[in-house]
Design an enzyme around this catalytic site. Structure first.
Site, mmCIF file in Angstrom:
data_model
loop_
_atom_site.group_PDB
_atom_site.id
_atom_site.type_symbol
_atom_site.label_atom_id
_atom_site.label_comp_id
_atom_site.label_asym_id
_atom_site.label_seq_id
_atom_site.Cartn_x
_atom_site.Cartn_y
_atom_site.Cartn_z
ATOM 1 N N ASN A 73 5.789 -6.988 10.023
ATOM 2 C CA ASN A 73 5.756 -5.853 10.939
ATOM 3 C C ASN A 73 5.229 -6.211 12.321
ATOM 4 O OD1 ASN A 73 4.573 -4.664 7.989
ATOM 5 N ND2 ASN A 73 6.567 -3.972 8.710
ATOM 6 N N VAL A 81 3.622 -5.085 17.770
ATOM 7 C CA VAL A 81 3.314 -4.510 16.464
ATOM 8 C C VAL A 81 4.236 -3.330 16.225
ATOM 9 C CG1 VAL A 81 1.520 -3.384 15.093
ATOM 10 C CG2 VAL A 81 0.908 -5.225 16.663
ATOM 11 N N CYS A 82 4.807 -3.252 15.020
ATOM 12 C CA CYS A 82 5.624 -2.108 14.629
ATOM 13 C C CYS A 82 4.749 -0.865 14.708
ATOM 14 C CB CYS A 82 6.162 -2.285 13.216
ATOM 15 S SG CYS A 82 7.213 -0.940 12.676
ATOM 16 N N MET A 83 5.138 0.053 15.561
ATOM 17 C CA MET A 83 4.255 1.178 15.855
ATOM 18 C C MET A 83 4.751 2.512 15.319
ATOM 19 S SD MET A 83 1.777 -0.233 17.450
ATOM 20 C CE MET A 83 0.947 1.066 18.317
#
Length: 180
Positions: A73, A81-83
Site C-alpha cells: 500500500n 501512501v495509499c490514502m
C-alpha cells in the site's frame, strides 16, 4: 486558527519523542518512524514526509515515505501512501500524533494486498507470507537500518518502540468499512 493548531500538533509530535524536521512555513515535515514491534518492519527507521494542506485540520495531510519501503500500500518509487481509507476516516479531531501512533503503525502491521499501490509487493504477499517477510527484511537492511555513529550504541540511537491497540477499523464507521 489552523496555524495555531498545526503548531500544537507539531509540538505534540516532538514531546512524544518523534524526531521531526519542519520547514519555515510548516507546510512540510519530515518525521522519523520506527517499524512496529512484532512486524516484518521491526528494527527499521523511515523518514516520512508530511505535506500539510492549507485546509488542515479539516483536510488530511499527504504522506510519503522518503526512505524506500516494500509494502503493498506504499508506492515504491514515490513513497506515496495509499490514502483511501485514511481520507475516509480523517476527522479534524485527529492530529499528527494519531498518524504516527495509530495510522502508519497499523498500515505496517496489516498490509492489504487486495488494494495495492505496489503490485509487485502485493503479488509476493499473496503468493507467500514468508517470502514477503523475507523480502521486507532484505529491503529494511538495504534502506531502513538506523545509522549508528562511532561512540554511540544502538540502544542510545533507537527511538522508543511505538504500538497501538487501536486499528484503522476502529477509526471507521460501519458504513465506511462496508465500502472497502
Amino acid at each position: 486558527m489552523a496555524g495555531r493548531r498545526l503548531v500544537r500538533d507539531v509540538n505534540r509530535l516532538l514531546v512524544a519523542g518523534y524526531h521531526t524536521i519542519v520547514d519555515d512555513d510548516m507546510s512540510n515535515l519530515d518525521v522519523r518512524l520506527e517499524g512496529p514491534m512484532g512486524t516484518a518492519y521491526e528494527g527499521g527507521v523511515w523518514t516520512v514526509n508530511v505535506a500539510m494542506p492549507q485546509e488542515y485540520p479539516l483536510k488530511a495531510p499527504r504522506l510519503r515515505f522518503v526512505t524506500k519501503i516494500l509494502h503493498p500500500n506504499i508506492e515504491f518509487t514515490t513513497g506515496l501512501v495509499c490514502m483511501n481509507v485514511f481520507k475516509q476516516a480523517w476527522s479534524a479531531n485527529y492530529d499528527l500524533l494519531n498518524i504516527f501512533e495509530t495510522f502508519l503503525p497499523q498500515l505496517l502491521r496489516h498490509p492489504n494486498p487486495h488494494d495495492p499501490l505496489n503490485h509487485h509487493a502485493a503479488a509476493i504477499m499473496k503468493q507467500s507470507e514468508k517470502d514477503f517477510r523475507d523480502r521486507v527484511s532484505m529491503f529494511l537492511k538495504m534502506y531502513a537500518l538506523p545509522i549508528v555513529l562511532p561512540g554511540q550504541s544502538k540502544d542510545n540511537e533507537s527511538l522508543d518502540k511505538r504500538s497501538s491497540d487501536l486499528s484503522l477499523s476502529d477509526l471507521l464507521s460501519d458504513n465506511d468499512a462496508d465500502d472497502d
